[in-house]
Design an enzyme around this catalytic site. Structure first.
Site, PDB file in Angstrom:
ATOM      1  N   ARG A 151      23.909  44.335  32.475  1.00  0.00           N
ATOM      2  CA  ARG A 151      22.884  45.295  32.896  1.00  0.00           C
ATOM      3  C   ARG A 151      23.233  46.713  32.441  1.00  0.00           C
ATOM      4  NH1 ARG A 151      23.955  43.239  38.795  1.00  0.00           N
ATOM      5  NH2 ARG A 151      24.539  41.489  37.462  1.00  0.00           N
ATOM      6  N   LYS A 199      37.457  37.517  34.338  1.00  0.00           N
ATOM      7  CA  LYS A 199      36.959  36.171  34.595  1.00  0.00           C
ATOM      8  C   LYS A 199      38.132  35.202  34.728  1.00  0.00           C
ATOM      9  CE  LYS A 199      32.723  36.790  31.874  1.00  0.00           C
ATOM     10  NZ  LYS A 199      31.719  36.522  32.922  1.00  0.00           N
TER      11      LYS A 199
END
Length: 399
Positions: free
Chosen positions: A337, A263
């Site tokens: 996920r 990130k």
């Protein structure tokens, strides 16, 4: 902080000795013959106070009440949102180190949703995070009394609101902690301590147990960190064993760097909040321990860190999930996920009536909906409608 509901009207509330008395005044207020009601009516007539939502009038050591400070707070039509807005403003403005006892009084008979809002607003306005501060500024309020002339009709709603606040404060506390004070190990210990006090079951699985279950997807995310993963299973059995449980699945990424698909550095510190789903599940179980409802609930928390190292999963790696499916990982920052799919597969063994997955899954949701509503996705329209309705009632909005 202790909450108490008392069957008191304006006369009784005025007699309560406290640091601050907040009187909630609706637009349809009609004064009785008591001194406090008369003073409120005079203030409205003189234009010194408007009972519109959020409008306040502060008074110090007023002769008509025993409180040190008196705050008249307008609540408009008395909706839950207006009451919360008014009380948040009133308590925030009156919050000082001397505030130890607060009394909130309804100038007219209270609605159930308004009582819920009072409890939530008082807790929110006085909450303080202190754990890692060298000079903490803790909450000083120790008692909040809610006065309503129709209190007997509101006790069940009041008790439920107090229990929900207890759960919310657990969730806030864990979400606010920095990552080195909220590791997967810490979360596992918190769940065990909560279960020990509340007497529901808790099982905390480590890397060996998770490997034995075949949770290859979950393990792939955790392998870049030296902090061992934890898979936490909480069970609250308040109904017959034959009744199918509701399963809550909480994403517990205690710090998310994005992995090799790293990130941006700016605001990466906020990725400590990527375990807010797990914190929410802990909060729910705190509330269940107080309310003791006749339902069955299972809480599943998949917790690990998503970091970079020589062992970290790489873009293009293929892993096998607990369901037996292979997954090609093209972006290691799609870790949510990967963790949750194994938790959802594990949930199948409980034959649940419903599964609710709580996760800070993607910042794109904030782009779409802003900071006002949470994103709600469902394959069951009736379940989605029930959750949305509950969110509206709790003022925890979704879309």
């Amino acid at each position: 902080m202790n909450f108490e509901l008392k069957p008191l009207g304006m006369v009784g509330a005025a007699s309560e000795k406290c640091d601050v008395l907040v009187v909630l005044v609706p637009q349809n207020f009609k004064a009785s013959k008591d001194d406090l009601s008369t003073m409120v009516a005079q203030a409205i007539k003189a234009g010194d106070f408007e009972p519109k939502a959020g409008k306040l009038l502060h008074l110090y050591r007023h002769a008509q009440c025993s409180a040190t400070r008196l705050v008249l707070a307008g609540v408009g039509e008395g909706t839950a949102r207006e009451v919360r807005t008014a009380l948040t403003a009133a308590v925030s403005g009156a919050k000082t180190a001397a505030l130890k006892k607060l009394v909130v009084a309804f100038a007219t008979p209270a609605r159930e949703e308004a009582v819920r809002s009072v409890v939530q607003a008082v807790a929110d306005a006085t909450y303080a995070y202190t754990l890692t501060k060298s000079k903490p500024d803790p909450r000083t309020l120790t008692k909040a009394v809610v006065c309503a002339s129709n209190a007997s009709e509101l006790q069940v709603t009041f008790d439920r609101a107090v229990a929900i606040v207890a759960g919310c404060e657990v969730a806030k506390e864990w979400a606010n902690r920095p990552a080195n004070h909220a590791t997967p190990t810490h979360l596992g210990q918190a769940a065990q301590e909560l279960a020990k006090v509340a007497k529901f079951s808790c099982e905390v699985l480590g890397p060996k147990e998770v490997a034995k279950l075949g949770m290859g997807s979950f393990m792939a995310v955790s392998q870049g960190s030296d902090e061992p993963l934890r898979f936490i299973v909480l069970r609250y059995d308040g109904a017959a064993k034959s009744k199918a449980p509701t399963v809550l699945v909480g994403k517990g990424i205690s710090f998310d760097s994005g992995g090799i698909s790293i990130k941006p550095a700016a605001e990466m510190d906020e990725m400590k909040f990527d375990m807010s789903g797990a914190a929410s599940v802990l909060g729910v179980f705190k509330t269940l321990s107080v309310l003791k409802p006749a339902i069955n609930v299972v809480g599943l928390i998949a917790s690990c860190e998503n970091l970079i190292s020589g062992k970290a999963v790489k873009p293009g790696d293929v892993v096998t999930s607990m369901s037996g499916q292979t997954i090609e990982i093209l972006n290691t920052d799609a870790e949510g996920r990967l963790v949750l799919c194994d938790a959802l597969t594990y949930a199948e063994r409980f034959k649940p009536a419903a599964v609710v997955d709580i996760a800070t899954l993607t910042g794109a949701c904030m782009v779409a909906l802003g900071g006002v509503r949470s994103g709600l996705f469902t394959s069951d329209d009736s379940l989605g409608a029930a959750l949305a309705k509950a969110g509206d009632a709790a003022q925890d909005l979704c879309w």
